[in-house]
Design a protein around this motif. Structure first.
Motif, PDB file in Angstrom:
ATOM      1  N   ILE A 111       0.837  -1.207   0.000  1.00  0.00           N
ATOM      2  CA  ILE A 111       0.000   0.000   0.000  1.00  0.00           C
ATOM      3  C   ILE A 111       0.872   1.258   0.000  1.00  0.00           C
ATOM      4  O   ILE A 111       1.986   1.277   0.511  1.00  0.00           O
ATOM      5  CB  ILE A 111      -0.973   0.047   1.204  1.00  0.00           C
ATOM      6  CG1 ILE A 111      -0.207   0.138   2.534  1.00  0.00           C
ATOM      7  CG2 ILE A 111      -1.908  -1.143   1.193  1.00  0.00           C
ATOM      8  CD1 ILE A 111      -1.120   0.434   3.733  1.00  0.00           C
ATOM      9  N   GLU A 112       0.319   2.302  -0.608  1.00  0.00           N
ATOM     10  CA  GLU A 112       0.914   3.640  -0.646  1.00  0.00           C
ATOM     11  C   GLU A 112      -0.199   4.634  -0.335  1.00  0.00           C
ATOM     12  O   GLU A 112      -1.364   4.405  -0.694  1.00  0.00           O
ATOM     13  CB  GLU A 112       1.479   3.942  -2.040  1.00  0.00           C
ATOM     14  CG  GLU A 112       2.917   3.531  -2.233  1.00  0.00           C
ATOM     15  CD  GLU A 112       3.889   4.449  -1.488  1.00  0.00           C
ATOM     16  OE1 GLU A 112       3.735   5.689  -1.533  1.00  0.00           O
ATOM     17  OE2 GLU A 112       4.815   3.916  -0.862  1.00  0.00           O
ATOM     18  N   PRO A 113       0.102   5.766   0.308  1.00  0.00           N
ATOM     19  CA  PRO A 113      -0.954   6.690   0.718  1.00  0.00           C
ATOM     20  C   PRO A 113      -1.559   7.542  -0.383  1.00  0.00           C
ATOM     21  O   PRO A 113      -2.601   8.146  -0.183  1.00  0.00           O
ATOM     22  CB  PRO A 113      -0.257   7.575   1.762  1.00  0.00           C
ATOM     23  CG  PRO A 113       1.180   7.537   1.365  1.00  0.00           C
ATOM     24  CD  PRO A 113       1.419   6.157   0.834  1.00  0.00           C
ATOM     25  N   SER A 114      -0.915   7.612  -1.551  1.00  0.00           N
ATOM     26  CA  SER A 114      -1.467   8.435  -2.631  1.00  0.00           C
ATOM     27  C   SER A 114      -1.377   7.682  -3.947  1.00  0.00           C
ATOM     28  O   SER A 114      -0.483   6.844  -4.136  1.00  0.00           O
ATOM     29  CB  SER A 114      -0.713   9.774  -2.732  1.00  0.00           C
ATOM     30  OG  SER A 114       0.664   9.542  -2.926  1.00  0.00           O
ATOM     31  N   PRO A 115      -2.282   7.971  -4.890  1.00  0.00           N
ATOM     32  CA  PRO A 115      -2.319   7.207  -6.136  1.00  0.00           C
ATOM     33  C   PRO A 115      -1.049   7.366  -6.971  1.00  0.00           C
ATOM     34  O   PRO A 115      -0.311   6.422  -7.167  1.00  0.00           O
ATOM     35  CB  PRO A 115      -3.563   7.735  -6.850  1.00  0.00           C
ATOM     36  CG  PRO A 115      -3.886   9.035  -6.200  1.00  0.00           C
ATOM     37  CD  PRO A 115      -3.365   8.960  -4.808  1.00  0.00           C
ATOM     38  N   GLY A 116      -0.758   8.566  -7.456  1.00  0.00           N
ATOM     39  CA  GLY A 116       0.467   8.844  -8.191  1.00  0.00           C
ATOM     40  C   GLY A 116       0.846   7.776  -9.200  1.00  0.00           C
ATOM     41  O   GLY A 116       0.078   6.879  -9.529  1.00  0.00           O
ATOM     42  N   ASN A 117       2.082   7.867  -9.683  1.00  0.00           N
ATOM     43  CA  ASN A 117       2.576   6.893 -10.652  1.00  0.00           C
ATOM     44  C   ASN A 117       3.292   5.718 -10.003  1.00  0.00           C
ATOM     45  O   ASN A 117       3.579   4.729 -10.662  1.00  0.00           O
ATOM     46  CB  ASN A 117       3.535   7.573 -11.638  1.00  0.00           C
ATOM     47  CG  ASN A 117       2.833   8.585 -12.523  1.00  0.00           C
ATOM     48  OD1 ASN A 117       1.679   8.399 -12.880  1.00  0.00           O
ATOM     49  ND2 ASN A 117       3.541   9.658 -12.874  1.00  0.00           N
ATOM     50  N   VAL A 118       3.584   5.849  -8.707  1.00  0.00           N
ATOM     51  CA  VAL A 118       4.419   4.832  -8.085  1.00  0.00           C
ATOM     52  C   VAL A 118       3.713   3.480  -8.022  1.00  0.00           C
ATOM     53  O   VAL A 118       4.334   2.431  -8.247  1.00  0.00           O
ATOM     54  CB  VAL A 118       4.895   5.291  -6.687  1.00  0.00           C
ATOM     55  CG1 VAL A 118       3.742   5.383  -5.697  1.00  0.00           C
ATOM     56  CG2 VAL A 118       5.989   4.384  -6.169  1.00  0.00           C
ATOM     57  N   LEU A 119       2.409   3.454  -7.768  1.00  0.00           N
ATOM     58  CA  LEU A 119       1.689   2.179  -7.734  1.00  0.00           C
ATOM     59  C   LEU A 119       1.560   1.587  -9.135  1.00  0.00           C
ATOM     60  O   LEU A 119       1.627   0.361  -9.302  1.00  0.00           O
ATOM     61  CB  LEU A 119       0.311   2.360  -7.097  1.00  0.00           C
ATOM     62  CG  LEU A 119       0.310   2.565  -5.574  1.00  0.00           C
ATOM     63  CD1 LEU A 119      -1.109   2.731  -5.056  1.00  0.00           C
ATOM     64  CD2 LEU A 119       0.986   1.395  -4.863  1.00  0.00           C
ATOM     65  N   ALA A 120       1.394   2.450 -10.128  1.00  0.00           N
ATOM     66  CA  ALA A 120       1.345   1.970 -11.514  1.00  0.00           C
ATOM     67  C   ALA A 120       2.678   1.317 -11.877  1.00  0.00           C
ATOM     68  O   ALA A 120       2.715   0.265 -12.529  1.00  0.00           O
ATOM     69  CB  ALA A 120       1.033   3.122 -12.460  1.00  0.00           C
ATOM     70  N   GLN A 121       3.775   1.927 -11.436  1.00  0.00           N
ATOM     71  CA  GLN A 121       5.095   1.355 -11.687  1.00  0.00           C
ATOM     72  C   GLN A 121       5.227  -0.002 -11.003  1.00  0.00           C
ATOM     73  O   GLN A 121       5.773  -0.951 -11.582  1.00  0.00           O
ATOM     74  CB  GLN A 121       6.185   2.305 -11.195  1.00  0.00           C
ATOM     75  CG  GLN A 121       7.601   1.792 -11.436  1.00  0.00           C
ATOM     76  CD  GLN A 121       8.662   2.789 -10.983  1.00  0.00           C
ATOM     77  OE1 GLN A 121       8.435   3.986 -10.942  1.00  0.00           O
ATOM     78  NE2 GLN A 121       9.843   2.285 -10.641  1.00  0.00           N
ATOM     79  N   ALA A 122       4.721  -0.103  -9.771  1.00  0.00           N
ATOM     80  CA  ALA A 122       4.782  -1.377  -9.050  1.00  0.00           C
ATOM     81  C   ALA A 122       4.003  -2.464  -9.785  1.00  0.00           C
ATOM     82  O   ALA A 122       4.478  -3.606  -9.923  1.00  0.00           O
ATOM     83  CB  ALA A 122       4.237  -1.197  -7.641  1.00  0.00           C
ATOM     84  N   ARG A 123       2.827  -2.118 -10.261  1.00  0.00           N
ATOM     85  CA  ARG A 123       2.010  -3.103 -10.987  1.00  0.00           C
ATOM     86  C   ARG A 123       2.675  -3.522 -12.291  1.00  0.00           C
ATOM     87  O   ARG A 123       2.635  -4.700 -12.673  1.00  0.00           O
ATOM     88  CB  ARG A 123       0.614  -2.516 -11.253  1.00  0.00           C
ATOM     89  CG  ARG A 123      -0.198  -2.275  -9.984  1.00  0.00           C
ATOM     90  CD  ARG A 123      -1.599  -1.774 -10.298  1.00  0.00           C
ATOM     91  NE  ARG A 123      -2.327  -1.444  -9.074  1.00  0.00           N
ATOM     92  CZ  ARG A 123      -2.628  -0.210  -8.683  1.00  0.00           C
ATOM     93  NH1 ARG A 123      -2.262   0.833  -9.444  1.00  0.00           N
ATOM     94  NH2 ARG A 123      -3.273   0.008  -7.560  1.00  0.00           N
ATOM     95  N   GLU A 124       3.282  -2.575 -12.979  1.00  0.00           N
ATOM     96  CA  GLU A 124       3.977  -2.890 -14.226  1.00  0.00           C
ATOM     97  C   GLU A 124       5.165  -3.813 -13.975  1.00  0.00           C
ATOM     98  O   GLU A 124       5.409  -4.758 -14.745  1.00  0.00           O
ATOM     99  CB  GLU A 124       4.447  -1.598 -14.901  1.00  0.00           C
ATOM    100  CG  GLU A 124       3.324  -0.762 -15.484  1.00  0.00           C
ATOM    101  CD  GLU A 124       3.802   0.598 -15.954  1.00  0.00           C
ATOM    102  OE1 GLU A 124       5.036   0.833 -15.932  1.00  0.00           O
ATOM    103  OE2 GLU A 124       2.957   1.429 -16.349  1.00  0.00           O
ATOM    104  N   THR A 125       5.894  -3.571 -12.896  1.00  0.00           N
ATOM    105  CA  THR A 125       7.037  -4.424 -12.569  1.00  0.00           C
ATOM    106  C   THR A 125       6.576  -5.831 -12.222  1.00  0.00           C
ATOM    107  O   THR A 125       7.191  -6.821 -12.640  1.00  0.00           O
ATOM    108  CB  THR A 125       7.840  -3.827 -11.396  1.00  0.00           C
ATOM    109  OG1 THR A 125       8.252  -2.501 -11.730  1.00  0.00           O
ATOM    110  CG2 THR A 125       9.067  -4.671 -11.096  1.00  0.00           C
ATOM    111  N   ALA A 126       5.470  -5.932 -11.488  1.00  0.00           N
ATOM    112  CA  ALA A 126       4.918  -7.252 -11.161  1.00  0.00           C
ATOM    113  C   ALA A 126       4.548  -8.018 -12.428  1.00  0.00           C
ATOM    114  O   ALA A 126       4.864  -9.204 -12.574  1.00  0.00           O
ATOM    115  CB  ALA A 126       3.697  -7.099 -10.254  1.00  0.00           C
ATOM    116  N   ALA A 127       3.901  -7.315 -13.367  1.00  0.00           N
ATOM    117  CA  ALA A 127       3.500  -7.955 -14.616  1.00  0.00           C
ATOM    118  C   ALA A 127       4.717  -8.396 -15.425  1.00  0.00           C
ATOM    119  O   ALA A 127       4.742  -9.504 -15.985  1.00  0.00           O
ATOM    120  CB  ALA A 127       2.640  -6.993 -15.433  1.00  0.00           C
TER     121      ALA A 127
END
Length: 278
Positions: free
Chosen positions: A69-85
């Motif tokens: 989890i992260e406290p704000s949406p931003g690009n960081v969670l998108a980056q995490a999901r892309e790395t997982a994929a």
């Protein structure tokens, strides 16, 4: 619940994520690795780009699960999901979440391990024990709360440099002006006790990062020169009156010069605790 008004000193500028993406479970959570077993469910609070989180996911195997989890949406969670994929890891999910609202967010779910890395130093220093209580609340009986935090005053380097001292002193002033505690590493046991953990339930250790090879010096010095001039650190330093453009440029130049030193050496001390939950 009172609102959190603390400013994240680094922010998520590219120079910051460059550092965060370098982190792995091996170089940033080795103290925790002996406790991670197949089938476990782990919560990674403040997961950033997810590199440590995804290493955890490989360790618990396909029947385990990791939530970051992260406290704000931003690009960081998108980056995490892309790395997982890109790594083909599916036993993980990333979502928005606040460390002060864990019990509400996961009221019907408990975790074997609740982990936080380099986060407590950035939250409201008057509420750290509250954050640890939230982490304990979503851990299973017999589970653990695991924390690793750096300690800026304990950082050391060679050659000696007035400019580097100016940097670390300025950083600590900015971090405290933002509401955080830059010397978090030494305070972990104290904070855990305030959160209600018994002393015999707390295991302590210390871990280090060291940068000295030509490649390491170039990477670390360029990273901090860029952070000084481009990240939230600059914005808040200027806004709070703790630095002007001239000072920040001088600090960035100091980092660049240190990186060129053949005998350059920089070490970071991190406090670590494992808190067992009854």
């Amino acid at each position: 619940m009172p609102e959190t008004t603390v400013i994240y000193t680094h922010g998520h500028h590219e120079s910051v994520l460059r550092s965060h993406s370098w982190r792995t479970a091996q170089n940033s959570a080795s103290y925790l690795l002996p406790y991670i077993k197949p089938n476990m469910h782990i919560l990674d609070v403040g997961c950033g780009p997810g590199t440590i989180t995804l290493d955890f996911a490989t360790l618990v195997g396909p029947t385990g699960h990791i939530t970051g989890i992260e406290p704000s949406p931003g690009n960081v969670l998108a980056q995490a999901r892309e790395t997982a994929a890109s790594r083909g890891i599916t036993n993980v999910d990333f979502k928005i979440g606040d460390i002060f609202e864990l019990e509400e967010m996961f009221e019907s779910r408990k975790f074997d391990i609740v982990h936080v890395h380099q986060v407590l130093q950035h939250i409201d220093r008057e509420r750290v024990s509250e954050a640890l209580m939230q982490m304990r609340a979503v851990a299973k009986p017999g589970g653990i709360v695991a924390v690793r935090e750096t300690d800026f005053a304990a950082m050391t380097w060679f050659p000696a440099s007035g400019g580097m001292t100016e940097w670390v002193d300025t950083y600590q002033l900015v971090a405290r002006a933002n509401g955080g505690e830059p010397n978090a590493g030494r305070r972990l046991v104290s904070w855990a006790l305030e959160a209600g953990f018994a002393r015999d339930k707390i295991t302590t250790s210390a871990g280090t990062w060291c940068f000295s090879t030509p490649e390491e010096r170039e990477w670390w010095s360029r990273l901090w020169a860029d952070r000084t001039l481009s990240s939230n650190f600059k914005t808040t330093a200027l806004k709070s009156g703790l630095a002007d453009e001239e000072k920040l440029n001088r600090i960035a130049d100091t980092w660049t010069e240190w990186g060129k030193k053949e005998d350059g050496w920089f070490a970071i001390l991190n406090g670590e605790i494992i808190c067992r939950v009854d």
